[in-house]
Design an enzyme around this catalytic site. Sequence first.
Site, PDB file in Angstrom:
ATOM      1  N   ASN A 115     -35.353  15.570  -4.504  1.00  0.00           N
ATOM      2  CA  ASN A 115     -34.238  16.197  -3.806  1.00  0.00           C
ATOM      3  C   ASN A 115     -33.939  15.400  -2.547  1.00  0.00           C
ATOM      4  OD1 ASN A 115     -32.435  18.537  -2.864  1.00  0.00           O
ATOM      5  ND2 ASN A 115     -33.867  18.288  -1.175  1.00  0.00           N
TER       6      ASN A 115
ATOM      7  N   TYR B  99     -20.630   9.370  -4.517  1.00  0.00           N
ATOM      8  CA  TYR B  99     -21.547  10.492  -4.715  1.00  0.00           C
ATOM      9  C   TYR B  99     -21.433  11.046  -6.126  1.00  0.00           C
ATOM     10  CZ  TYR B  99     -23.617  15.137  -3.886  1.00  0.00           C
ATOM     11  OH  TYR B  99     -24.384  16.274  -3.951  1.00  0.00           O
TER      12      TYR B  99
ATOM     13  N   SER C 236     -29.176  17.172  -8.960  1.00  0.00           N
ATOM     14  CA  SER C 236     -27.917  16.484  -9.205  1.00  0.00           C
ATOM     15  C   SER C 236     -26.812  17.223  -8.454  1.00  0.00           C
ATOM     16  CB  SER C 236     -27.653  16.419 -10.716  1.00  0.00           C
ATOM     17  OG  SER C 236     -26.428  15.804 -10.992  1.00  0.00           O
ATOM     18  N   SER C 237     -25.665  17.398  -9.066  1.00  0.00           N
ATOM     19  CA  SER C 237     -24.547  18.098  -8.419  1.00  0.00           C
ATOM     20  C   SER C 237     -23.458  18.355  -9.452  1.00  0.00           C
ATOM     21  CB  SER C 237     -23.964  17.251  -7.281  1.00  0.00           C
ATOM     22  OG  SER C 237     -22.735  17.786  -6.812  1.00  0.00           O
TER      23      SER C 237
ATOM     24  N   LYS D 206     -24.383  10.802  -9.000  1.00  0.00           N
ATOM     25  CA  LYS D 206     -24.961  12.038  -9.534  1.00  0.00           C
ATOM     26  C   LYS D 206     -24.809  12.098 -11.051  1.00  0.00           C
ATOM     27  CE  LYS D 206     -26.596  14.042  -5.833  1.00  0.00           C
ATOM     28  NZ  LYS D 206     -28.059  14.124  -5.647  1.00  0.00           N
TER      29      LYS D 206
END
Length: 250
Positions: free
Chosen positions: A90, A151, A137-138, A155
């Site tokens: 993280n 970003y 992740s996202s 991800k």
Amino acid sequence: MEFADRRVLVMGASRGIGRSIALGFAREGAAVAICARGAERLGATRKEIEAAGASKTFAMPIDLAKADDIARFVPAAAEALGGIDILVNNASGFGSSDDEDGWASVIQVDLMAIVRASRAALPYLERASDACIISVSSISALRATKRNPPYAAIKAAVDQYTSSQARILAAKRIRVNAVAPGSIEFPGGTWEQRKTDNPELYNATLGQIPFGRMGKPEEVAELVLFLASRRASWITGQSIVVDGGQLLGP
């Protein structure tokens, strides 16, 4: 969920989602090792983890963008805890600018830190039972964006790497999954800052979430704990969204 016999590394855990994950494992009695750049905040979080009930704790200030720092931390943490059962990746460089600096930041922290930490932890995970890796992740990985292309792209790479890791490491009985949070608000975090410095963006994002609020770090941590538990023994290679329905919004 019982983690009293488990040894957990949380990479990037001094605040926000990482801190909540570390505290969640601590409350279940796990031994927990954490790292982050800021020594003062990291030390405060370690004290919180101890108070929450962790059987052992370890903390080391490192820069997750630096390979040598990760190579120092993982063996030191394994020695302090007596091994590694669970690795939680993280951390984010939060690269939003579509330039060399923005790309370099997320490549090194959001992707390469996962690769390096996983590689360093693997010899210990191989000796553990019910070992697993969980990466953060996202939902940005799942849709096009105008604000932060580096970003989002990296991800997406995290999700792909997670599925490849899962396929490779299944032979060693190591599960690998990812969690994909939506917009999460916490003190000192990006969305708390946006509330004051960019209220238009904050309110527009809030309007995408059917529940009408930002998520909490603890809500991501609960999913991580489930995926790390023996109750998730048949789940691997997945990236699971935790966003309060944000992807369902306009």
